[in-house]
Design a protein around this motif. Structure first.
Motif, PDB file in Angstrom:
ATOM      1  N   GLU A  82       0.702  -0.969  -0.129  1.00  0.00           N
ATOM      2  CA  GLU A  82      -0.232  -0.273   0.014  1.00  0.00           C
ATOM      3  C   GLU A  82       0.754   1.227  -0.176  1.00  0.00           C
ATOM      4  O   GLU A  82       1.032   2.373  -0.610  1.00  0.00           O
ATOM      5  N   LEU A  83       2.224   1.493   0.238  1.00  0.00           N
ATOM      6  CA  LEU A  83       2.816   3.106   1.022  1.00  0.00           C
ATOM      7  C   LEU A  83       3.187   2.800  -0.309  1.00  0.00           C
ATOM      8  O   LEU A  83       3.580   4.221  -1.139  1.00  0.00           O
ATOM      9  N   ASP A  84       4.325   1.990  -1.250  1.00  0.00           N
ATOM     10  CA  ASP A  84       4.714   2.219  -2.448  1.00  0.00           C
ATOM     11  C   ASP A  84       3.777   2.741  -3.494  1.00  0.00           C
ATOM     12  O   ASP A  84       3.702   3.095  -4.041  1.00  0.00           O
ATOM     13  N   ALA A  85       2.459   2.115  -3.167  1.00  0.00           N
ATOM     14  CA  ALA A  85       1.565   3.025  -4.004  1.00  0.00           C
ATOM     15  C   ALA A  85       1.295   4.120  -4.022  1.00  0.00           C
ATOM     16  O   ALA A  85       1.464   5.137  -5.124  1.00  0.00           O
ATOM     17  N   ILE A  86       1.375   4.526  -3.033  1.00  0.00           N
ATOM     18  CA  ILE A  86       1.077   6.543  -2.636  1.00  0.00           C
ATOM     19  C   ILE A  86       2.305   6.654  -2.690  1.00  0.00           C
ATOM     20  O   ILE A  86       1.638   7.905  -3.304  1.00  0.00           O
ATOM     21  N   TRP A  87       2.863   6.318  -2.301  1.00  0.00           N
ATOM     22  CA  TRP A  87       4.227   7.317  -2.388  1.00  0.00           C
ATOM     23  C   TRP A  87       4.816   7.273  -4.378  1.00  0.00           C
ATOM     24  O   TRP A  87       5.218   8.115  -4.920  1.00  0.00           O
ATOM     25  N   ALA A  88       4.794   6.139  -5.054  1.00  0.00           N
ATOM     26  CA  ALA A  88       4.394   6.140  -6.137  1.00  0.00           C
ATOM     27  C   ALA A  88       3.628   7.016  -6.832  1.00  0.00           C
ATOM     28  O   ALA A  88       4.072   8.232  -7.884  1.00  0.00           O
ATOM     29  N   ILE A 102      11.103   5.262   0.903  1.00  0.00           N
ATOM     30  CA  ILE A 102      10.005   4.818   2.336  1.00  0.00           C
ATOM     31  C   ILE A 102      11.587   4.090   2.679  1.00  0.00           C
ATOM     32  O   ILE A 102      11.405   3.840   4.177  1.00  0.00           O
ATOM     33  N   ASP A 103      12.208   2.889   2.136  1.00  0.00           N
ATOM     34  CA  ASP A 103      13.464   2.494   3.263  1.00  0.00           C
ATOM     35  C   ASP A 103      13.647   3.421   4.207  1.00  0.00           C
ATOM     36  O   ASP A 103      14.202   2.859   4.738  1.00  0.00           O
ATOM     37  N   ILE A 104      14.177   4.417   3.309  1.00  0.00           N
ATOM     38  CA  ILE A 104      14.960   5.447   3.545  1.00  0.00           C
ATOM     39  C   ILE A 104      14.750   5.929   4.738  1.00  0.00           C
ATOM     40  O   ILE A 104      15.032   6.326   6.141  1.00  0.00           O
TER      41      ILE A 104
END
Length: 415
Positions: A144-150, A168-170
């Motif tokens: 979910e986070l990956d999709a929204i941050w993209a 996100i990883d950073i």
């Protein structure tokens, strides 16, 4: 009559939602201060300001409370990022213009205003890495986070060399690394912007040189006593991997090590000293693994590409072969937020890691900038890997992400 019944039903539903929300908020407070082992119905009821009966009525098991708490945190985070994206698209947000800006804002918030929720999130993530259900939850989080941050990245002007998932990883890496230092917001921003290094923080070196009390010292022990001491450390590491730092006690370690109840306190007078010894042992093991990987290439042959390759290789090995020990290691790291005894050990480890990254970068660029973002990326990717089990797509992007971070660290030197 129907209208009256409908109104009554809505009132009951409203009270139910309010009670469940209070329980989830109470669980967040307990997770932040006592970890998953400290999460009980009674503790949650007290922290949430509800009755014990209400807590057990709505959530039969501890796992049910954890699931609801995770859902509450996830919905809150995702909603906040969705609203941010809408503001960006409407040109209503001017302070955040890049993924680097977003990382700085989120980390500063996590270490400041939202510290309690951030600590609870870290505890849930690390706990999730210990079992299949938790790993499935973590995968949903990251997906979910990956999709929204993209989507957020698409709203920024111009392309970015940094992938949204890497950002996100950073963010996760910064949050975990810096939580135990208890920094104010201004100092956090200075660190993230490269205006100051970890080793330049007031008092950090003095803190790193402190140590928790040990009685007796390892040097004073006979060979058989040294074996017993090491057995206690290994039992502690096993407990950290299985349950987390909050589950470590003299009694639990004595039972796991097959000793009398009073045995551990002779070697480690406080739980802090026991955790510090376990953390140091795990750190030294990790350093030995990292050193072996780096020394595979002679200094004279080291360049930027080889550093990226080696960093990627070391990362793969830590995720694929040493995931369980890393769960234990970062459980101790995060427990330093509550346990001041551990902050010296964590500060020492952080400085040691900084120096190691800087030495690698200097070989490639004569003078290197701050390696903190590179270090944060490594830790954040490692945590993603150990709590959610990276798939082939995640692994395929690892070298690309490390190449960007290494390039930024070298660029920071003015090369």
């Amino acid at each position: 009559m129907r209208d009256s019944g409908t109104a009554m039903k809505r009132a009951v539903q409203g009270r139910t939602l309010t009670t469940r929300r209070k329980i989830a908020e109470g669980a967040i407070k307990v997770l932040a201060s006592h970890g998953v082992p400290g999460l009980t119905h009674r503790a949650v009821a007290h922290a949430g300001g509800v009755s014990l009966a209400a807590t057990t009525y709505h959530f039969a098991t501890k796992q049910d409370i954890l699931a609801e708490t995770s859902r509450t945190l996830m919905e809150g985070y995702l909603d906040a990022f969705r609203r941010l994206r809408q503001r960006l698209l409407a040109n209503e947000e001017t302070a955040i213009r890049s993924l680097d800006d977003l990382v700085a804002r989120v980390v500063a918030t996590a270490l400041g205003r939202e510290r309690t929720r951030s600590l609870a999130w870290c505890e849930l993530m690390l706990h999730g890495g210990r079992h299949d259900e938790g790993r499935a939850m973590a995968r949903r989080w990251y997906s979910e986070l990956d999709a929204i941050w993209a989507g957020i990245a698409e709203a920024f002007p111009g392309p970015s060399p940094l992938r949204a998932a890497a950002a996100i990883d950073i963010t996760v890496g910064f949050t975990v690394l810096l939580h135990p230092l208890m920094l104010d917001q201004e100092t956090v921003f200075d660190l993230l912007c490269g205006r100051v290094g970890i080793d330049q923080l007031p008092g950090i070196k003095a803190l790193a040189e402190t140590s928790v009390p040990r009685a007796p010292s390892p040097e004073a022990l006979r060979p058989r006593q040294l074996e017993t001491r090491q057995r206690l450390i290994e039992a502690t590491i096993d407990m950290l991997v299985a349950e987390g730092a909050a589950a470590v006690s003299h009694a639990s370690i004595a039972e796991r090590a097959g000793m009398v109840r009073s045995g551990p306190s002779y070697y480690f007078p406080t739980i802090g000293s026991l955790l510090e010894a376990a953390q140091t042992t795990m750190f030294e093991r990790a350093k030995a693994r990292y050193r072996a990987g780096i020394e595979a290439v002679a200094v004279a042959d080291m360049d930027r590409d080889r550093l990226v390759d080696l960093t990627t290789t070391i990362f793969f090995r830590e995720v694929l072969e040493f995931a369980r020990e890393n769960v234990g290691y970062y459980s101790v790291w995060m427990s330093a937020v509550q346990d001041a005894e551990l902050r010296g050990a964590v500060s020492s480890a952080l400085l040691d890691q900084q120096n190691a990254w800087r030495r690698r970068l200097v070989v490639c660029a004569a003078v290197a900038g701050s390696p903190l973002q590179l270090q944060a990326l490594f830790v954040g990717k490692l945590i993603r890997g150990i709590v959610s089990q990276l798939d082939t797509t995640d692994l395929s992007h690892s070298r690309e992400d490390f190449a960007v971070a290494v390039g930024k660290s070298i660029a920071g030197s003015g090369e």
